[in-house]
Design a protein around this motif. Sequence first.
Motif, mmCIF file in Angstrom:
data_model
loop_
_atom_site.group_PDB
_atom_site.id
_atom_site.type_symbol
_atom_site.label_atom_id
_atom_site.label_comp_id
_atom_site.label_asym_id
_atom_site.label_seq_id
_atom_site.Cartn_x
_atom_site.Cartn_y
_atom_site.Cartn_z
ATOM 1 N N GLU A 1 0.849 -1.199 0.000
ATOM 2 C CA GLU A 1 0.000 0.000 0.000
ATOM 3 C C GLU A 1 0.884 1.248 0.000
ATOM 4 O O GLU A 1 1.466 1.611 1.032
ATOM 5 C CB GLU A 1 -0.921 -0.004 1.225
ATOM 6 C CG GLU A 1 -1.844 1.172 1.296
ATOM 7 C CD GLU A 1 -2.656 1.386 0.027
ATOM 8 O OE1 GLU A 1 -2.583 2.503 -0.528
ATOM 9 O OE2 GLU A 1 -3.341 0.452 -0.420
ATOM 10 N N ALA B 1 0.429 4.166 2.510
ATOM 11 C CA ALA B 1 0.819 3.895 3.903
ATOM 12 C C ALA B 1 2.315 3.671 4.024
ATOM 13 O O ALA B 1 2.792 3.152 5.020
ATOM 14 C CB ALA B 1 0.052 2.691 4.433
ATOM 15 N N ALA C 1 3.221 -2.372 4.846
ATOM 16 C CA ALA C 1 1.800 -2.037 4.800
ATOM 17 C C ALA C 1 1.209 -2.683 3.550
ATOM 18 O O ALA C 1 1.765 -2.550 2.458
ATOM 19 C CB ALA C 1 1.613 -0.524 4.756
#
Length: 173
Positions: free
Chosen positions: A123, A126, A131
Motif C-alpha cells: 500500500e 501507507a 503495509a
Amino acid sequence: MAIQTNRFRLQIAERGVGSLSLLALLRWALVVIFLWFGGMKFTAYEAEGIAPFIAHSPLMSWLHILFGIRGASYVIGVLELSTAAALIAGAINPVFSALGAAMSTITYLITITFFISTPGVAEPTAGGFPAISAAPGQFLLKDLVLLAASLCLLSASVQGPWLKAENSQNGNL
C-alpha cells in the motif's frame, strides 16, 4: 490405520497420539474452502478475479498462455476439487491423508508467492511494504493461516525418522 514404508510412516492425521483429533477441524475447514473455491473457479466472475494473480505469477502465468483465462481457472478448479477429494478420503485412508495435506500445502506455498509477484499488494499511501492493501494484500494474508493448517495436517500424516530423536528425548518412544 497406518502404512509403514522404509523411511516414513503414513497415518490419518487425526488418529495420531495425543490431542491430534483437533486436526479434524483443520481438515474439514480446508475441505470446505477447497470445495467452495474450487467450485467457484468454474464461473466467469472467479476466472476474472484470479486472472491478475495468475498473469503476474512466474509459477503460473503459463496457464493463461496454454488455456486462456477461463481455461486456467478451470484447471485450478479441478486441482482444488481434487485436493478437497483427497482431504476427504484422507479422513479414512493414511495415503490420502498425506496426499491431501501435501496438495493443500503446495497450493498455499504457491499463493504466498503472489505477495511478491502481484502488483498492488504493498500500500503506497501507507509507506509501502510491509503495509499491505485491502485487496489483494489482505486477501492473500489469510493464506498464511491456511498454509499453517496444511503443514499441521501434513506433519501429523507423515511420520519420519526425524521424529524418532524428538520422541526419544521426550520419552515417547
